[in-house]
Write a protein that holds these residues in place. Sequence first.
Motif, PDB file in Angstrom:
ATOM      1  N   ARG A  24       0.821  -1.222   0.000  1.00  0.00           N
ATOM      2  CA  ARG A  24       0.000   0.000   0.000  1.00  0.00           C
ATOM      3  C   ARG A  24       0.852   1.267   0.000  1.00  0.00           C
ATOM      4  N   GLN A  25       0.304   2.290  -0.593  1.00  0.00           N
ATOM      5  CA  GLN A  25       0.981   3.576  -0.609  1.00  0.00           C
ATOM      6  C   GLN A  25       0.939   4.221   0.784  1.00  0.00           C
ATOM      7  N   LEU A  26       1.881   5.104   1.004  1.00  0.00           N
ATOM      8  CA  LEU A  26       1.956   5.828   2.268  1.00  0.00           C
ATOM      9  C   LEU A  26       0.633   6.526   2.576  1.00  0.00           C
ATOM     10  N   GLU A  27      -0.033   7.013   1.512  1.00  0.00           N
ATOM     11  CA  GLU A  27      -1.293   7.736   1.682  1.00  0.00           C
ATOM     12  C   GLU A  27      -2.437   6.827   2.131  1.00  0.00           C
ATOM     13  N   ASN A  28      -2.302   5.504   1.900  1.00  0.00           N
ATOM     14  CA  ASN A  28      -3.346   4.542   2.270  1.00  0.00           C
ATOM     15  C   ASN A  28      -2.872   3.606   3.380  1.00  0.00           C
ATOM     16  N   ILE A  29      -2.087   4.138   4.273  1.00  0.00           N
ATOM     17  CA  ILE A  29      -1.420   3.290   5.254  1.00  0.00           C
ATOM     18  C   ILE A  29      -2.395   2.596   6.218  1.00  0.00           C
ATOM     19  N   SER A  30      -3.526   3.233   6.520  1.00  0.00           N
ATOM     20  CA  SER A  30      -4.480   2.636   7.460  1.00  0.00           C
ATOM     21  C   SER A  30      -5.430   1.652   6.806  1.00  0.00           C
ATOM     22  N   TYR A  31      -5.750   1.909   5.539  1.00  0.00           N
ATOM     23  CA  TYR A  31      -6.672   1.020   4.823  1.00  0.00           C
ATOM     24  C   TYR A  31      -6.368   1.094   3.345  1.00  0.00           C
ATOM     25  N   THR A  32      -6.217  -0.068   2.713  1.00  0.00           N
ATOM     26  CA  THR A  32      -5.968  -0.087   1.280  1.00  0.00           C
ATOM     27  C   THR A  32      -7.112  -0.777   0.562  1.00  0.00           C
ATOM     28  N   PRO A  33      -7.553  -0.249  -0.578  1.00  0.00           N
ATOM     29  CA  PRO A  33      -8.617  -0.886  -1.343  1.00  0.00           C
ATOM     30  C   PRO A  33      -8.126  -2.069  -2.165  1.00  0.00           C
ATOM     31  N   ALA A  34      -6.822  -2.221  -2.266  1.00  0.00           N
ATOM     32  CA  ALA A  34      -6.266  -3.292  -3.084  1.00  0.00           C
ATOM     33  C   ALA A  34      -5.550  -4.310  -2.204  1.00  0.00           C
TER      34      ALA A  34
ATOM     35  N   GLY B  62     -10.343 -12.430  10.526  1.00  0.00           N
ATOM     36  CA  GLY B  62     -10.326 -12.141   9.093  1.00  0.00           C
ATOM     37  C   GLY B  62      -9.107 -11.335   8.697  1.00  0.00           C
ATOM     38  N   ALA B  63      -8.468 -11.733   7.590  1.00  0.00           N
ATOM     39  CA  ALA B  63      -7.209 -11.100   7.178  1.00  0.00           C
ATOM     40  C   ALA B  63      -7.366  -9.629   6.831  1.00  0.00           C
ATOM     41  N   GLY B  64      -8.517  -9.247   6.286  1.00  0.00           N
ATOM     42  CA  GLY B  64      -8.730  -7.844   5.947  1.00  0.00           C
ATOM     43  C   GLY B  64      -8.723  -6.951   7.161  1.00  0.00           C
ATOM     44  N   LEU B  65      -9.234  -7.473   8.269  1.00  0.00           N
ATOM     45  CA  LEU B  65      -9.252  -6.719   9.518  1.00  0.00           C
ATOM     46  C   LEU B  65      -7.891  -6.771  10.202  1.00  0.00           C
ATOM     47  N   LEU B  66      -7.268  -7.933  10.175  1.00  0.00           N
ATOM     48  CA  LEU B  66      -5.972  -8.093  10.841  1.00  0.00           C
ATOM     49  C   LEU B  66      -4.889  -7.221  10.210  1.00  0.00           C
ATOM     50  N   SER B  67      -5.040  -6.918   8.929  1.00  0.00           N
ATOM     51  CA  SER B  67      -3.996  -6.166   8.232  1.00  0.00           C
ATOM     52  C   SER B  67      -4.312  -4.680   8.106  1.00  0.00           C
ATOM     53  N   SER B  68      -5.432  -4.249   8.666  1.00  0.00           N
ATOM     54  CA  SER B  68      -5.822  -2.841   8.561  1.00  0.00           C
ATOM     55  C   SER B  68      -5.770  -2.170   9.927  1.00  0.00           C
ATOM     56  N   ILE B  69      -4.896  -1.185  10.050  1.00  0.00           N
ATOM     57  CA  ILE B  69      -4.796  -0.450  11.317  1.00  0.00           C
ATOM     58  C   ILE B  69      -6.127   0.199  11.653  1.00  0.00           C
ATOM     59  N   GLY B  70      -6.736   0.796  10.635  1.00  0.00           N
ATOM     60  CA  GLY B  70      -7.989   1.510  10.873  1.00  0.00           C
ATOM     61  C   GLY B  70      -9.141   0.590  11.221  1.00  0.00           C
ATOM     62  N   GLU B  71      -9.396  -0.430  10.378  1.00  0.00           N
ATOM     63  CA  GLU B  71     -10.559  -1.293  10.589  1.00  0.00           C
ATOM     64  C   GLU B  71     -10.397  -2.275  11.739  1.00  0.00           C
ATOM     65  N   SER B  72      -9.171  -2.611  12.098  1.00  0.00           N
ATOM     66  CA  SER B  72      -9.012  -3.511  13.243  1.00  0.00           C
ATOM     67  C   SER B  72      -9.478  -2.826  14.532  1.00  0.00           C
ATOM     68  N   ILE B  73      -9.504  -1.508  14.506  1.00  0.00           N
ATOM     69  CA  ILE B  73     -10.008  -0.735  15.655  1.00  0.00           C
ATOM     70  C   ILE B  73     -11.490  -0.433  15.484  1.00  0.00           C
ATOM     71  N   SER B  74     -11.861   0.093  14.312  1.00  0.00           N
ATOM     72  CA  SER B  74     -13.248   0.522  14.100  1.00  0.00           C
ATOM     73  C   SER B  74     -14.231  -0.640  14.036  1.00  0.00           C
ATOM     74  N   CYS B  75     -13.772  -1.824  13.616  1.00  0.00           N
ATOM     75  CA  CYS B  75     -14.689  -2.941  13.421  1.00  0.00           C
ATOM     76  C   CYS B  75     -15.334  -3.409  14.726  1.00  0.00           C
ATOM     77  N   LEU B  76     -14.680  -3.161  15.839  1.00  0.00           N
ATOM     78  CA  LEU B  76     -15.207  -3.624  17.118  1.00  0.00           C
ATOM     79  C   LEU B  76     -16.094  -2.589  17.803  1.00  0.00           C
ATOM     80  N   LYS B  77     -16.219  -1.429  17.184  1.00  0.00           N
ATOM     81  CA  LYS B  77     -17.065  -0.382  17.767  1.00  0.00           C
ATOM     82  C   LYS B  77     -18.542  -0.697  17.542  1.00  0.00           C
ATOM     83  N   PRO B  78     -19.415  -0.189  18.396  1.00  0.00           N
ATOM     84  CA  PRO B  78     -20.858  -0.459  18.280  1.00  0.00           C
ATOM     85  C   PRO B  78     -21.450  -0.005  16.953  1.00  0.00           C
ATOM     86  N   GLU B  79     -20.828   0.985  16.304  1.00  0.00           N
ATOM     87  CA  GLU B  79     -21.363   1.491  15.042  1.00  0.00           C
ATOM     88  C   GLU B  79     -21.369   0.429  13.935  1.00  0.00           C
TER      89      GLU B  79
END
Length: 540
Positions: free
Chosen positions: A112-122, A231-248
Amino acid sequence: MEINDIIAKLPKHLMQYVLDQDYSQYSPIDQAVWRHVMKKNVAYLPKVAHESYVSGLELAGISTEEIPTMYGMNRILQNIGWAAVAVDGFIPTSAFLEFQAYKVLVIAQDIRQLENISYTPAPDIIHESAGHAPIIANAEYSEYLRRMGEIGCRAIPSAEDQALYEATRSLAIIKEAYGSDTKKIAEAQEKVDYLQQNMGPLSEMARLRNLHWWTVEYGLIGSLDKPKIYGAGLLSSIGESISCLKPEVTKLPYTLAAADVSFDVTRPQPQLFVTPDFAHLSFVLEEFANQMSIRKGGAKGIERLIDSKQMGTLTYNTGLQVSGVFMEIIKDDQGKPIYIKTTGPTALSYHEKELIGHGTNYHAHGFGSPVGKLQNINIPIERMSPFDLEAYKIKEGKHTTLKFEGGIEVSGEVITGVRTVMGEIILISFKNCTVKYHEEILFRPEWGVFDMAVGNEIVSAFAGATDLNSFEVVPQKETEVKTESISKSAERLELEGLYAEVREMRNANKINRERLKEISNELEKKHPEDLLLKQEIAEF
């Protein structure tokens, strides 16, 4: 590329996706991105990830300090019966799943690019190696992954699935490429959105892909109120590994209903599914497999293959298999198939092995045959004794007319037949043959030999050829956008140089405080938006 015992078993059509990892492509910034994400994950994930991930990270031999090589990963993964290969970003779902069936982990070599460090679409090497590899050390999950691949690569896709795959791959490449134009990103996103909204009924492959996404990629495990991540998508994402467990983010029990919940790979997910344990994943997978055409066959399975416009296989109850691109089905008043037809090169097989003399050269222009029983005869042809066959003139050199339930009529001179080792007839060849359905002519004598499949029902239908040696490897259609390097600006190259200096100091354990201060000043003046290198310097 080093070929180990597991990779050596891969068929040719999968090897076309395999790349020799170019480790020199990783810049000092890429290495810093890897290090940042991994250090964050190692510090945070033990609190929220399934216990198998933490222990598996060590077993997989993945370092937090540098991007892994395929050689290093294969050396470690072979201890748990798996291997890894590098590929170029997204590959077709069927191919991805088939790699899994061979216990090969597919790793996108880009990062991933530096700009997409927390979550990458690819898909990138962080997602694949640091997300997937550690969790497969769990034996029960590893078997689920293999079985998912084995079942999934036989799921029948639709023509819309291919279009969406190409559009999604294009979008991911554009979003992740350095210096991409925002207008092009918007256009690519608009195309994906349109296709997702106009997919029509979900195909088998689409539904299977959904199950894969909500488990292997974005799965949670445990209780609904306190789930853990696997899930690997969550384990590899700094952003979603945190947000995924929130009530939202809505948490739902994982059931077969997840097969009908689609996703957008380019955006964070609004809901996730929670499995109580890994055994439950296999239970749901078997539920799904019981609905698939590979186990049910019939007219529905044939129609799915016709709609896919891609290579598929039908299996008669006798074990005879027809592989090709299916174009037509004739049904009786009850909706049962009474005649099937392919177009283009076709191969006939028995129990996954091509019948001698019935490959694509012989059936170069397609194949057609009845399905079902003869009228007013209780004994299916395949179960007829020599006495029965002679009574109905199904004998070499005899002219016979076979009238099938449903209205298909085959009239011609019997040349020969093909039998199984148990003596059952699975194929009868005729010359001077006419095949018709009421007044419609399906086969004429001048067309040559008519080879009639024997079987009273279609018991299985699935994607792909049954004998992998029957067809030449056809290169996959290129997507509109390819992964390619974009020339870096002088400013970017200068920034990479600063990253390289800091990395070299760390690796050599020789800290030059004066030079670090100079680098910090350069960052402040020329690259004030860059926070990662400042963080790297602050660690000294």
